[in-house]
Design a protein around this motif. Sequence first.
Motif, PDB file in Angstrom:
ATOM      1  N   GLY A 147       2.656  -3.506   3.638  1.00 47.11           N
ATOM      2  CA  GLY A 147       3.005  -4.485   2.626  1.00 47.11           C
ATOM      3  C   GLY A 147       3.195  -5.852   3.250  1.00 47.11           C
ATOM      4  O   GLY A 147       3.624  -5.953   4.406  1.00 47.11           O
ATOM      5  N   ASN A 148       2.875  -6.900   2.467  1.00 46.55           N
ATOM      6  CA  ASN A 148       3.023  -8.251   3.011  1.00 46.55           C
ATOM      7  C   ASN A 148       2.815  -9.262   1.880  1.00 46.55           C
ATOM      8  O   ASN A 148       2.412  -8.916   0.770  1.00 46.55           O
ATOM      9  CB  ASN A 148       2.000  -8.503   4.121  1.00 46.55           C
ATOM     10  N   ASP A 207      -7.907   2.214   0.510  1.00 51.11           N
ATOM     11  CA  ASP A 207      -7.229   1.194   1.300  1.00 51.11           C
ATOM     12  C   ASP A 207      -6.796  -0.034   0.501  1.00 51.11           C
ATOM     13  O   ASP A 207      -6.465  -1.064   1.092  1.00 51.11           O
ATOM     14  CB  ASP A 207      -8.120   0.756   2.468  1.00 51.11           C
ATOM     15  N   PHE A 208      -6.797   0.038  -0.833  1.00 52.06           N
ATOM     16  CA  PHE A 208      -6.414  -1.133  -1.608  1.00 52.06           C
ATOM     17  C   PHE A 208      -4.900  -1.353  -1.576  1.00 52.06           C
ATOM     18  O   PHE A 208      -4.122  -0.434  -1.327  1.00 52.06           O
ATOM     19  CB  PHE A 208      -6.908  -1.022  -3.059  1.00 52.06           C
ATOM     20  N   TYR A 209      -4.499  -2.588  -1.837  1.00 49.32           N
ATOM     21  CA  TYR A 209      -3.095  -2.961  -1.952  1.00 49.32           C
ATOM     22  C   TYR A 209      -2.766  -3.153  -3.433  1.00 49.32           C
ATOM     23  O   TYR A 209      -3.556  -3.730  -4.175  1.00 49.32           O
ATOM     24  CB  TYR A 209      -2.814  -4.268  -1.211  1.00 49.32           C
ATOM     25  N   GLY A 210      -1.587  -2.699  -3.845  1.00 46.53           N
ATOM     26  CA  GLY A 210      -1.166  -2.849  -5.221  1.00 46.53           C
ATOM     27  C   GLY A 210       0.177  -3.538  -5.335  1.00 46.53           C
ATOM     28  O   GLY A 210       0.595  -4.280  -4.437  1.00 46.53           O
ATOM     29  N   LEU A 211       0.862  -3.290  -6.426  1.00 45.14           N
ATOM     30  CA  LEU A 211       2.147  -3.921  -6.718  1.00 45.14           C
ATOM     31  C   LEU A 211       3.274  -2.903  -6.621  1.00 45.14           C
ATOM     32  O   LEU A 211       3.053  -1.692  -6.712  1.00 45.14           O
ATOM     33  CB  LEU A 211       2.125  -4.534  -8.118  1.00 45.14           C
ATOM     34  N   VAL A 212       4.478  -3.397  -6.443  1.00 41.83           N
ATOM     35  CA  VAL A 212       5.654  -2.523  -6.415  1.00 41.83           C
ATOM     36  C   VAL A 212       5.807  -1.856  -7.778  1.00 41.83           C
ATOM     37  O   VAL A 212       5.749  -2.513  -8.815  1.00 41.83           O
ATOM     38  CB  VAL A 212       6.923  -3.321  -6.065  1.00 41.83           C
ATOM     39  N   HIS A 268       0.866  -1.187   0.000  1.00 41.39           N
ATOM     40  CA  HIS A 268       0.000   0.000   0.000  1.00 41.39           C
ATOM     41  C   HIS A 268       0.894   1.226   0.000  1.00 41.39           C
ATOM     42  O   HIS A 268       1.606   1.494   0.975  1.00 41.39           O
ATOM     43  CB  HIS A 268      -0.909   0.012   1.232  1.00 41.39           C
ATOM     44  N   ALA A 269       0.889   1.933  -1.113  1.00 43.75           N
ATOM     45  CA  ALA A 269       1.719   3.132  -1.238  1.00 43.75           C
ATOM     46  C   ALA A 269       1.079   4.294  -0.489  1.00 43.75           C
ATOM     47  O   ALA A 269      -0.150   4.388  -0.375  1.00 43.75           O
ATOM     48  CB  ALA A 269       1.914   3.493  -2.703  1.00 43.75           C
TER      49      ALA A 269
END
Length: 259
Positions: A223-224, A152-157, A145-146
């Motif tokens: 991140g995880n 609140d979404f999680y994305g990619l590097v 999460h940047a």
Amino acid sequence: MLQRQYDGSLTVPRCDDVPVRIHPWTHILNISPMDDGSPVKAFNMDNPHDLEVTNTELASNGYEFVGLRESYYHLPHEFYVKAGKCRELLYWDSNTKFCGVCGAPMRMHTDISKRCTECGKEVWPQLATAVIVLIHRGDEVLLVHAKNFKSDFYGLVAGFVETGETLEEAVRREVMEETGISIDNITYFGSQPWPYPCGLMVGFNADFVSGELHLQRSELSRGNWFRYDNLPRIPQKLSIARKLIDAWLRQYNIVSEQD
């Protein structure tokens, strides 16, 4: 601005008489035509009061103001992509009014270039190239999460490509800087125009090799590693990040129900 059709769908208006006031100084850009040859023009509406009609009349004629991101879910893909190009060129136009060498005014030279009125320097729209990578470790994927994410979404590097490096080198550097892990088997997935405001996203897959997760706190808040069957909220379908995640999930015969 989109227009609702008789069947309830939305489309880009195809008409010469738009319900927005065009001033003598309004700069109208000529955009490359649609595949069927239909001409495309774009301009900024400088003031919300520049409507030729009232909001009620606007709505009664089927016109609606829809943001570019939201338009992805209403327009045919070719229209969304063309609208994105219009936005990128309008952004470029508004940010290249004066020459970076001598400071004189710039004028349009071709549909996609400008020339300085004094020294003759020419400029073209600039793309900010970025890489984005799905890193998997067995049946787990690394999601982050940047700090600049607005929900609140999680994305990619992901990160921007620096001068003097290849796309693959940019992937390795960004992953090491942001997470502290090593990766290998970097393979190209695809690319996507990202007109927010003028980007090109280049997607990759990669294998985890080694290292403990140490997040770059100036860039990432969380991140995880997540198993394929226990993912947090993930990016919207318009992004290449979501396309990468969905493609990874398909090997487990999973189709995400998230929007």
